[in-house]
Design an enzyme around this catalytic site. Structure first.
Site, mmCIF file in Angstrom:
data_model
loop_
_atom_site.group_PDB
_atom_site.id
_atom_site.type_symbol
_atom_site.label_atom_id
_atom_site.label_comp_id
_atom_site.label_asym_id
_atom_site.label_seq_id
_atom_site.Cartn_x
_atom_site.Cartn_y
_atom_site.Cartn_z
ATOM 1 N N GLN A 105 0.672 -1.176 0.109
ATOM 2 C CA GLN A 105 0.100 0.191 -0.114
ATOM 3 C C GLN A 105 0.798 1.473 -0.147
ATOM 4 O OE1 GLN A 105 -3.678 -0.839 2.877
ATOM 5 N NE2 GLN A 105 -1.647 -2.121 3.662
ATOM 6 N N ASN A 106 1.766 1.035 0.161
ATOM 7 C CA ASN A 106 2.893 2.221 0.591
ATOM 8 C C ASN A 106 3.519 3.117 -1.226
ATOM 9 O OD1 ASN A 106 3.236 1.293 3.086
ATOM 10 N ND2 ASN A 106 5.202 0.518 2.799
ATOM 11 N N HIS A 123 -1.082 0.904 -4.177
ATOM 12 C CA HIS A 123 -1.773 2.289 -4.532
ATOM 13 C C HIS A 123 -1.221 3.443 -4.990
ATOM 14 C CE1 HIS A 123 -4.075 2.335 0.414
ATOM 15 N NE2 HIS A 123 -4.749 1.896 -0.975
ATOM 16 N N CYS A 131 0.044 13.582 -15.407
ATOM 17 C CA CYS A 131 -0.855 15.025 -15.982
ATOM 18 C C CYS A 131 -2.160 14.336 -15.962
ATOM 19 C CB CYS A 131 -0.929 15.219 -16.907
ATOM 20 S SG CYS A 131 -1.867 16.462 -18.156
ATOM 21 N N CYS A 134 -3.619 15.016 -20.437
ATOM 22 C CA CYS A 134 -2.739 14.445 -21.479
ATOM 23 C C CYS A 134 -2.366 12.754 -20.802
ATOM 24 C CB CYS A 134 -1.686 14.604 -22.066
ATOM 25 S SG CYS A 134 -0.521 15.156 -20.931
ATOM 26 N N CYS A 155 1.174 19.273 -22.224
ATOM 27 C CA CYS A 155 -0.141 19.911 -22.195
ATOM 28 C C CYS A 155 -0.516 21.824 -21.357
ATOM 29 C CB CYS A 155 -1.452 19.116 -22.552
ATOM 30 S SG CYS A 155 -1.496 18.611 -21.003
HETATM 31 N N1 APR Z 1 5.977 -1.826 12.369
HETATM 32 C C1 APR Z 1 5.398 -2.301 11.391
HETATM 33 N N2 APR Z 1 4.598 -2.533 11.854
HETATM 34 C C2 APR Z 1 4.347 -0.676 12.502
HETATM 35 C C3 APR Z 1 5.353 -0.398 13.288
HETATM 36 C C4 APR Z 1 6.826 -0.803 12.922
HETATM 37 N N3 APR Z 1 7.646 -0.255 13.176
HETATM 38 N N4 APR Z 1 4.979 0.914 13.533
HETATM 39 C C5 APR Z 1 3.323 0.744 13.601
HETATM 40 N N5 APR Z 1 3.338 -0.355 12.954
HETATM 41 C C6 APR Z 1 2.033 -0.709 12.064
HETATM 42 C C7 APR Z 1 0.804 0.143 13.327
HETATM 43 O O1 APR Z 1 0.278 -0.445 14.267
HETATM 44 C C8 APR Z 1 -0.600 0.189 12.103
HETATM 45 O O2 APR Z 1 -0.996 -0.818 12.078
HETATM 46 O O3 APR Z 1 1.368 0.063 10.376
HETATM 47 C C9 APR Z 1 0.363 0.479 10.890
HETATM 48 C C10 APR Z 1 -0.209 1.854 10.002
HETATM 49 O O4 APR Z 1 -1.508 1.902 10.199
HETATM 50 P P1 APR Z 1 -1.595 3.353 9.130
HETATM 51 O O5 APR Z 1 -0.988 4.625 9.284
HETATM 52 O O6 APR Z 1 -2.784 2.698 8.650
HETATM 53 O O7 APR Z 1 -0.801 2.452 7.574
HETATM 54 P P2 APR Z 1 -1.507 1.626 6.944
HETATM 55 O O8 APR Z 1 -2.660 0.845 7.581
HETATM 56 O O9 APR Z 1 -0.507 0.774 6.305
HETATM 57 O O10 APR Z 1 -2.845 2.170 5.967
HETATM 58 C C11 APR Z 1 -1.761 2.690 4.967
HETATM 59 O O11 APR Z 1 -4.237 4.588 4.469
HETATM 60 O O12 APR Z 1 -3.921 6.800 3.793
HETATM 61 C C12 APR Z 1 -4.034 5.482 3.233
HETATM 62 O O13 APR Z 1 -3.548 5.354 1.512
HETATM 63 C C13 APR Z 1 -3.122 5.433 2.114
HETATM 64 O O14 APR Z 1 -2.227 3.440 1.917
HETATM 65 C C14 APR Z 1 -2.345 4.503 3.168
HETATM 66 C C15 APR Z 1 -3.126 3.699 3.919
#
Ligand code: APR
Length: 252
Positions: A105-106, A123, A131, A134, A155
């Protein structure tokens, strides 16, 4: 006397025995590389209003949105962020033929920096701009955001980061690849996600045949519903312990 296997032993044996493992990762895997999570007390959304990533708001206020987007997702790029032990472990498992792909998701590109090849950026990515008129794509280069909002050289249209905004659909190709990887998986490794963001959060449920190992310092939506082993730990700590248990199995 019977040998006592702890969860790390069992997880390491499952990994060593897997033929088609898949990883599903969220913001948590990149925390220890210096990228904050979105939610939680220190998350980005506790400091910024997520409306800047709402497509309607972005079109209505492109300069304001870009100012915040640049601060959140691009200013840190100058700091040359590095993949950590968890990203590196998944890349080594791919090289060893155990992991077949990473669905993330990163948008930070750290899996690829770690050496992972088959990465589905569900994502999208911050490493590219697009853009909105275009659809021309640009690899991000420092200096591109000196003037906001950035406009298309072809464009003159408004340019946005090539990642999914709230209110924007997921690319059908990414969806299909993620579902296929999970459907065929015999092991799913879930790292650092709450499992709260739809539709990404549905992807792990496609892995109906797979055993599931989850790594997260906090329980997530998957812990009760999906995970067979829950390693309640930070990603790098769990990854280093698994690497230690997998010594001799993994190629360096
Ligand atoms: N190691 C592993 N997990 C961790 C750590 C760590 N050091 N620190 C925090 N976490 C966990 C938290 O407990 C939580 O479950 O990472 C998760 C972070 O939660 P979010 O910020 O909600 O991230 P995520 O679940 O990946 O949702 C992300 O949300 O905003 C949208 O599109 C955006 O891709 C993104 C998605």
């Amino acid at each position: 006397m019977a040998t006592i296997f702890d969860d790390y032993d069992t997880a390491a044996r499952w990994i060593a025995g897997a033929k088609r493992a898949v990883a599903f990762t969220g913001a948590g895997i990149s925390v220890e590389s210096g990228i904050p999570t979105f939610r939680g007390p220190d998350g980005l959304w506790s400091r910024y209003d997520p409306q800047v990533l709402d497509l309607g708001y972005f079109y209505a206020h492109p300069e304001d949105s870009w100012r915040v987007i640049r601060e959140i997702f691009y200013d840190y790029m100058d700091r040359e962020l590095k993949p950590n032990a968890a990203h590196l472990l998944l890349a080594r498992l791919e090289k060893a033929g155990i992991v077949k792909g990473v669905v993330t998701q990163n948008i930070d590109g750290l899996h690829q920096k770690a050496g992972s090849r088959n990465v589905v950026e569900f994502h999208g990515t911050a490493q590219r701009l697009i853009c909105t008129q275009c659809r021309r794509k640009y690899d991000f280069r420092p200096g591109m955001l000196d003037t906001l909002p950035p406009l298309c050289e072809s464009c003159g249209g408004l340019v946005k980061p090539d990642f999914v905004f709230f209110g924007e659909g997921i690319g059908p190709e990414n969806y299909r690849k993620s579902e296929t990887l999970c459907k065929e998986a015999d092991l799913l490794i879930i790292v650092g996600t709450t499992g709260e963001v739809m539709p990404a959060s549905m992807i792990p449920f496609e892995a109906r045949e797979a055993k599931v190992i989850e790594i997260n310092p906090e329980p997530s939506r998957y812990t009760e519903e999906k995970s067979d082993i829950f390693l309640q730990e930070r990603a790098t700590v769990a990854a280093k312990e698994l690497s230690r248990r997998l010594e001799g199995i993994l190629v360096s």
